[in-house]
Design a protein around this motif. Sequence first.
Motif, PDB file in Angstrom:
ATOM      1  N   VAL A   1       0.653  -1.079   0.059  1.00 28.07           N
ATOM      2  CA  VAL A   1       0.061   0.016  -0.095  1.00 28.07           C
ATOM      3  C   VAL A   1       0.827   1.222   0.044  1.00 28.07           C
ATOM      4  O   VAL A   1       0.619   2.345  -0.679  1.00 28.07           O
ATOM      5  CB  VAL A   1      -0.959  -0.170   1.165  1.00 28.07           C
ATOM      6  N   SER A   2       1.867   1.083   0.773  1.00 27.86           N
ATOM      7  CA  SER A   2       2.697   2.369   0.792  1.00 27.86           C
ATOM      8  C   SER A   2       3.365   2.641  -0.537  1.00 27.86           C
ATOM      9  O   SER A   2       3.350   4.079  -0.957  1.00 27.86           O
ATOM     10  CB  SER A   2       4.183   1.979   1.784  1.00 27.86           C
ATOM     11  N   TYR A   3       4.046   1.721  -1.115  1.00 26.62           N
ATOM     12  CA  TYR A   3       4.752   1.911  -2.474  1.00 26.62           C
ATOM     13  C   TYR A   3       3.861   2.106  -3.589  1.00 26.62           C
ATOM     14  O   TYR A   3       4.171   2.956  -4.719  1.00 26.62           O
ATOM     15  CB  TYR A   3       5.638   0.984  -2.797  1.00 26.62           C
TER      16      TYR A   3
ATOM     17  N   VAL B   1      13.072   5.717  -9.125  1.00 27.50           N
ATOM     18  CA  VAL B   1      12.416   5.703  -8.128  1.00 27.50           C
ATOM     19  C   VAL B   1      11.160   4.360  -8.518  1.00 27.50           C
ATOM     20  O   VAL B   1      10.855   3.616  -7.921  1.00 27.50           O
ATOM     21  CB  VAL B   1      11.525   7.081  -7.767  1.00 27.50           C
ATOM     22  N   PHE B   2      10.917   4.674  -9.670  1.00 21.59           N
ATOM     23  CA  PHE B   2       9.798   3.327 -10.230  1.00 21.59           C
ATOM     24  C   PHE B   2      10.373   2.189 -10.116  1.00 21.59           C
ATOM     25  O   PHE B   2       9.711   1.095  -9.737  1.00 21.59           O
ATOM     26  CB  PHE B   2       9.470   3.710 -11.639  1.00 21.59           C
ATOM     27  N   PHE B   3      11.923   2.150 -10.503  1.00 22.29           N
ATOM     28  CA  PHE B   3      12.402   0.674 -10.186  1.00 22.29           C
ATOM     29  C   PHE B   3      12.393   0.202  -9.014  1.00 22.29           C
ATOM     30  O   PHE B   3      12.039  -1.005  -8.692  1.00 22.29           O
ATOM     31  CB  PHE B   3      13.516   0.550 -11.053  1.00 22.29           C
ATOM     32  N   ILE B   4      12.706   0.955  -8.011  1.00 19.33           N
ATOM     33  CA  ILE B   4      12.923   0.592  -6.469  1.00 19.33           C
ATOM     34  C   ILE B   4      11.416   0.185  -6.115  1.00 19.33           C
ATOM     35  O   ILE B   4      11.280  -0.618  -5.308  1.00 19.33           O
ATOM     36  CB  ILE B   4      13.503   1.737  -5.914  1.00 19.33           C
ATOM     37  N   SER B   5      10.445   1.278  -6.518  1.00 15.45           N
ATOM     38  CA  SER B   5       9.282   1.135  -6.172  1.00 15.45           C
ATOM     39  C   SER B   5       8.603  -0.375  -6.338  1.00 15.45           C
ATOM     40  O   SER B   5       8.058  -1.241  -5.461  1.00 15.45           O
ATOM     41  CB  SER B   5       8.255   1.718  -6.668  1.00 15.45           C
ATOM     42  N   ILE B   6       9.003  -1.036  -7.885  1.00 18.35           N
ATOM     43  CA  ILE B   6       8.354  -2.064  -8.210  1.00 18.35           C
ATOM     44  C   ILE B   6       9.057  -3.188  -7.684  1.00 18.35           C
ATOM     45  O   ILE B   6       8.567  -4.480  -7.201  1.00 18.35           O
ATOM     46  CB  ILE B   6       8.474  -2.377  -9.922  1.00 18.35           C
TER      47      ILE B   6
ATOM     48  N   ARG C   1      10.332  -8.143  -3.507  1.00 19.36           N
ATOM     49  CA  ARG C   1      11.726  -8.772  -3.938  1.00 19.36           C
ATOM     50  C   ARG C   1      13.060  -7.926  -2.997  1.00 19.36           C
ATOM     51  O   ARG C   1      12.697  -7.035  -2.473  1.00 19.36           O
ATOM     52  CB  ARG C   1      11.946  -8.399  -5.380  1.00 19.36           C
ATOM     53  N   ALA C   2      14.053  -8.541  -2.940  1.00 17.08           N
ATOM     54  CA  ALA C   2      15.021  -8.222  -2.341  1.00 17.08           C
ATOM     55  C   ALA C   2      15.525  -6.918  -3.016  1.00 17.08           C
ATOM     56  O   ALA C   2      15.532  -6.830  -4.158  1.00 17.08           O
ATOM     57  CB  ALA C   2      16.329  -9.323  -2.475  1.00 17.08           C
TER      58      ALA C   2
ATOM     59  N   PHE D   1      16.637  -7.320 -11.810  1.00 17.43           N
ATOM     60  CA  PHE D   1      16.128  -7.836 -10.601  1.00 17.43           C
ATOM     61  C   PHE D   1      16.869  -8.780  -9.941  1.00 17.43           C
ATOM     62  O   PHE D   1      16.999  -8.769  -8.728  1.00 17.43           O
ATOM     63  CB  PHE D   1      14.767  -8.562 -10.830  1.00 17.43           C
ATOM     64  N   LEU D   2      17.564  -9.855 -10.721  1.00 16.34           N
ATOM     65  CA  LEU D   2      18.348 -10.902 -10.046  1.00 16.34           C
ATOM     66  C   LEU D   2      19.627 -10.327  -9.501  1.00 16.34           C
ATOM     67  O   LEU D   2      20.008 -10.712  -8.491  1.00 16.34           O
ATOM     68  CB  LEU D   2      18.617 -11.783 -11.176  1.00 16.34           C
ATOM     69  N   TRP D   3      20.157  -9.426 -10.126  1.00 10.71           N
ATOM     70  CA  TRP D   3      21.502  -8.663 -10.025  1.00 10.71           C
ATOM     71  C   TRP D   3      21.321  -7.895  -8.542  1.00 10.71           C
ATOM     72  O   TRP D   3      21.963  -8.254  -7.564  1.00 10.71           O
ATOM     73  CB  TRP D   3      21.521  -7.678 -11.072  1.00 10.71           C
TER      74      TRP D   3
END
Lengths: 344, 205
Positions: A162-164, A206-211, A217-218, A297-299
């Motif tokens: 909900v936050s992100y 910011v969007f990539f960190i949010s997803i 995910r880690a 994502f994996l990296w």
Amino acid sequence: MVDIVKFLINPFGTMLGGILMLLVPILIGVAYYTYAERRVIAAAQLRKGPNVVGPFGLLQPFADAVKLLFKETIVPSGSSRLVFILAPMLTFVLAMVAWAVIPVGEGGWFAEGPWVIADINVGVLYLFAISSMGVYGIIMAGWASNSKYPFIGALRSAAQMVSYEVSMGLIIVSIIVCVGSFNLADVVRAQQGLWYIIPHFPLFIVFFISILAETNRAPFDLPEGESEIVAGFFLEYSSMSFALFFLGEYANMLLMCAITTVLFLGGWYAPFDVAWLTWIPGVVWFVLKVCVLAFVFLWVRATVPRYRYDQLMRLGWKIFLPFTLFWVIATAGVLVAFGWLPNA
Amino acid sequence: MAIAALSFYVFAFITLFAAVNVIFARNPVHSVLFLILSFFSSAGLFVLMGAEFLAMVLVIVYVGAVAVLFLFVVMMLDVEAVASRKGLARYASVGGLVGGLLLVELVLIVGGRVGGLPTNTAAPALPIPDMAVRTNTQALGDVLYTDYVVLFQTAGMILLVAMVGAIVLTLRKRSGVKRQNIQKQTLRTIDEAVELKKVEPGSGL
């Protein structure tokens, strides 16, 4: 309106073929994404990873699937049976239906318009609506398990998602202001020549960190943090219901990569408008971009340590939210000041 | 149009079924889940009417945000499923009265006895734009941000005040609570955090 009604009135004319052509590659992609994850992380940790089943271990996903199919499904005592079974199905279905509006290419020999199952006016909102429902699969799983760790995991996950979502919504608003349409194919078309990653680069980060946070995910995998709450919300799941959760989660990751591709990386367009690059079909570019993001994502998982919960909340509410809000206003201001507003 | 009609009946049936189950489900959490289902199928009905923007907003706001909080609260409350049935006889009369009143009002309005639905489309105050030119999302925005901008802003202000009020009411200062000092944590360097020492065997530090 017309598009959605058309879709509801005549789903079998062109839909069924399109659905199969989209879903089968996605499912295979999801299966191989689990394999890729194990290989990439193994490489990052100087191990070999799965390399026994088939050449280079390429048949590993199928071996896993068969193994999970033949395991016993265990429903814990005192659990809410129906909700317990429904939760993984919901997660999986939501991860699949969202793909209906993702345009993977346009024109050429295959179709007149964009290559998409439902070319609806409110595609962006549809995606947002579906992804905001994703949290239910997790809450239901956590609650129905009637067990402490899954419940804690579910609560963490609900708060986190909900936050992100709030800052993701504001990021989408910034993009939509530039495009002037909620249609995802229009979003891509608006990026011909200049991908939005260039003017909106901070937003892309910011969007990539949010997803990452949205897909649990880690480094934001607190809902399933192995060292703290065992496996979080799917602790009590086994066999096929576990597999459905797993597939849903990975399909969601690929979906988020696809959304990022559409919003920031120019969808099906080649990076430069050069003949030998544009000669390659758009769908290849699209898949390539999704693969690059999926690799990141994996990296990230292999390299970044897990966040603490209060840091996660602080990042979402105190840093991303004000920043994206500022960016929305700044974008709108620039567009109005220079008269660049679309549809004005 | 057969499939559209069929979809309508499917969505309408699911909405009603879920709504009834919100009341009659034994477990409060199941009630909330049925409420979510009924929201979702109402969104389906909106889509059938051609109001796709409202449908999506219904799902995003009610299903994606409001109902999550409901579910949160109900899950945490740990209500005894049986205990919540106790007051049924006591509250049935009040509930029945409110429900009955609503039903009468709806019948009166839809039946056209009092006022009736606005059917006069000859000279409406706000003409409906051509669907081929303006999608209904754009049409909604045209009206909302021009003619009704003051009301829209006022609604936003009221929500903001309500939010601030809720935070003020629930905020409390407690002494003796250890808090994270993020700034101090991030400003820490390796030099002040790690110290290398040569330990002689048998001596300790």
